[in-house]
Structure formats: structure tokens, C-alpha cells
Design a protein around this motif. Structure first.
Motif, mmCIF file in Angstrom:
data_model
loop_
_atom_site.group_PDB
_atom_site.id
_atom_site.type_symbol
_atom_site.label_atom_id
_atom_site.label_comp_id
_atom_site.label_asym_id
_atom_site.label_seq_id
_atom_site.Cartn_x
_atom_site.Cartn_y
_atom_site.Cartn_z
ATOM 1 N N GLY A 60 0.817 -1.214 0.000
ATOM 2 C CA GLY A 60 0.000 0.000 0.000
ATOM 3 C C GLY A 60 0.848 1.261 0.000
ATOM 4 O O GLY A 60 0.611 2.191 -0.779
ATOM 5 N N ARG A 61 1.866 1.294 0.849
ATOM 6 C CA ARG A 61 2.738 2.463 0.925
ATOM 7 C C ARG A 61 3.492 2.646 -0.387
ATOM 8 O O ARG A 61 3.657 3.764 -0.865
ATOM 9 N N ASN A 62 3.944 1.556 -0.990
ATOM 10 C CA ASN A 62 4.675 1.659 -2.257
ATOM 11 C C ASN A 62 3.797 2.238 -3.365
ATOM 12 O O ASN A 62 4.243 3.082 -4.153
ATOM 13 N N VAL A 63 2.539 1.797 -3.438
ATOM 14 C CA VAL A 63 1.611 2.334 -4.444
ATOM 15 C C VAL A 63 1.381 3.822 -4.194
ATOM 16 O O VAL A 63 1.426 4.640 -5.121
ATOM 17 N N ALA A 64 1.150 4.191 -2.929
ATOM 18 C CA ALA A 64 0.928 5.599 -2.591
ATOM 19 C C ALA A 64 2.152 6.447 -2.928
ATOM 20 O O ALA A 64 2.020 7.566 -3.423
ATOM 21 N N GLU A 65 3.339 5.923 -2.691
ATOM 22 C CA GLU A 65 4.557 6.663 -3.031
ATOM 23 C C GLU A 65 4.649 6.904 -4.531
ATOM 24 O O GLU A 65 4.964 8.017 -4.976
ATOM 25 N N CYS A 66 4.370 5.878 -5.322
ATOM 26 C CA CYS A 66 4.425 6.034 -6.784
ATOM 27 C C CYS A 66 3.439 7.090 -7.262
ATOM 28 O O CYS A 66 3.769 7.917 -8.122
ATOM 29 N N ARG A 69 4.767 10.563 -6.221
ATOM 30 C CA ARG A 69 5.903 10.972 -7.069
ATOM 31 C C ARG A 69 5.446 11.362 -8.471
ATOM 32 O O ARG A 69 6.078 12.183 -9.125
ATOM 33 N N ALA A 70 4.320 10.778 -8.918
ATOM 34 C CA ALA A 70 3.772 11.117 -10.236
ATOM 35 C C ALA A 70 2.925 12.391 -10.189
ATOM 36 O O ALA A 70 2.415 12.827 -11.211
ATOM 37 N N GLY A 71 2.774 12.965 -8.983
ATOM 38 C CA GLY A 71 2.042 14.215 -8.854
ATOM 39 C C GLY A 71 0.586 14.072 -8.471
ATOM 40 O O GLY A 71 -0.155 15.052 -8.453
ATOM 41 N N THR A 72 0.152 12.857 -8.178
ATOM 42 C CA THR A 72 -1.242 12.622 -7.804
ATOM 43 C C THR A 72 -1.385 12.695 -6.288
ATOM 44 O O THR A 72 -0.750 11.925 -5.575
ATOM 45 N N PRO A 73 -2.224 13.601 -5.778
ATOM 46 C CA PRO A 73 -2.450 13.621 -4.336
ATOM 47 C C PRO A 73 -3.114 12.320 -3.899
ATOM 48 O O PRO A 73 -4.001 11.811 -4.583
ATOM 49 N N CYS A 74 -2.659 11.762 -2.798
ATOM 50 C CA CYS A 74 -3.282 10.532 -2.317
ATOM 51 C C CYS A 74 -3.263 10.486 -0.799
ATOM 52 O O CYS A 74 -2.481 11.165 -0.143
ATOM 53 N N THR A 75 -4.167 9.680 -0.280
ATOM 54 C CA THR A 75 -4.308 9.463 1.157
ATOM 55 C C THR A 75 -4.062 7.995 1.421
ATOM 56 O O THR A 75 -4.633 7.132 0.749
ATOM 57 N N LEU A 76 -3.209 7.714 2.397
ATOM 58 C CA LEU A 76 -2.887 6.344 2.757
ATOM 59 C C LEU A 76 -3.624 5.964 4.033
ATOM 60 O O LEU A 76 -3.580 6.685 5.024
ATOM 61 N N VAL A 77 -4.337 4.844 3.987
ATOM 62 C CA VAL A 77 -4.981 4.271 5.166
ATOM 63 C C VAL A 77 -4.188 3.016 5.510
ATOM 64 O O VAL A 77 -4.130 2.077 4.715
ATOM 65 N N SER A 78 -3.547 3.037 6.675
ATOM 66 C CA SER A 78 -2.702 1.918 7.067
ATOM 67 C C SER A 78 -2.495 1.972 8.570
ATOM 68 O O SER A 78 -3.225 2.687 9.276
ATOM 69 N N ALA A 79 -1.513 1.235 9.052
ATOM 70 C CA ALA A 79 -1.199 1.235 10.480
ATOM 71 C C ALA A 79 0.276 0.933 10.670
ATOM 72 O O ALA A 79 0.857 0.134 9.918
#
Length: 138
Positions: A60-66, A69-79
């Protein structure tokens, strides 16, 4: 007292506004410990000379990082655990700028999930992971 409530309302609204218009990613945050030996076989040795490093990981974190980095704002739900490894992962995420970690839960008791990966010429040869912390993602 009213100004205190207004501050909390403003903060909550700002977080909700930051969440709009981006991508929501739900998944694991962990620390990957990457090991690579300079020698191909142990030849009966207890320890091999090589390199060991830790990086922020988790699918999940790796997808959010990509996405960030591509300029897409994103929100990560994790723990993550409320420990040094969890703080490391959160700081790595925050450094990306476009990644909102306001919905990453910090839990007590269990440590942040760790994956130990044995690399051979840059490819994962084998590994061990402790997935105990994943039960806290909800």
C-alpha cells in the motif's frame, strides 16, 4: 473555549479538503530490511560480508509513493507501531509532500511490520516477514 472547538473544526475540515480529489490507498506500511551478500554461498560461515539497509515498504505504501511521485495527491490508510520503525516509515511518507498520512493509525503493543529480504543480484532470493501489525489496519 469556542475558539478551541473552531480550531479543531478547521483542522478537521482542512484534512477532509486535502483528502478530496486524490486517490485513497488502503494497504500495508512496513520496513523492508534488505540484505545482500558479496559471496554467493555461505561456505560454512556463520556470517557473510555484505550490505544491509532498511527502506520504507509495504504494498500500500509503495503504491501511494508512486502516485505521489507522479504528482497525484493521495491518502494512505494503514497502520504502524508507535515505535522507531513506525516513525521512520511516517517520515519517509511525509517527505513525499503529496501523500496524506493523517489516516495511518499508530498502535501500541505490536511493533511495526518488518520484512527481511535476502537479495541475490538485486532480486529477492527469500525472506521472512512479521505480519502481526497488519491486524491494526482498519
Amino acid at each position: 473555549r469556542d475558539s478551541g472547538r473552531r480550531y479543531n473544526t478547521d483542522k478537521r475540515e482542512a484534512m477532509m479538503e486535502k483528502d478530496r480529489g486524490g486517490v485513497l490507498v488502503v494497504g500495508a506500511c512496513n520496513v523492508d530490511i534488505l540484505c545482500s551478500a558479496e559471496e554467493a554461498e555461505s561456505s560454512g560461515k556463520d556470517l557473510l560480508k555484505g550490505n544491509v539497509r532498511h527502506v520504507a515498504g509495504g504494498v500500500g505504501r509503495n503504491v501511494a509513493e508512486c502516485l505521489a511521485r507522479a504528482g497525484t495527491p493521495c491518502t494512505l490508510v494503514s497502520a504502524v507501531g508507535r515505535d522507531l520503525l513506525g516513525q521512520f516509515v511516517l517520515e519517509e511518507c511525509r517527505s513525499l509532500g503529496r501523500l496524506n498520512v493523517g489516516h495511518v493509525r499508530e498502535y501500541e503493543g505490536d511493533s511495526t511490520t518488518v520484512a527481511m529480504l535476502n537479495l541475490n543480484q538485486g532480486n529477492v532470493k527469500d525472506g521472512v516477514a512479521d505480519f502481526t501489525g497488519h491486524v491494526h489496519i482498519s
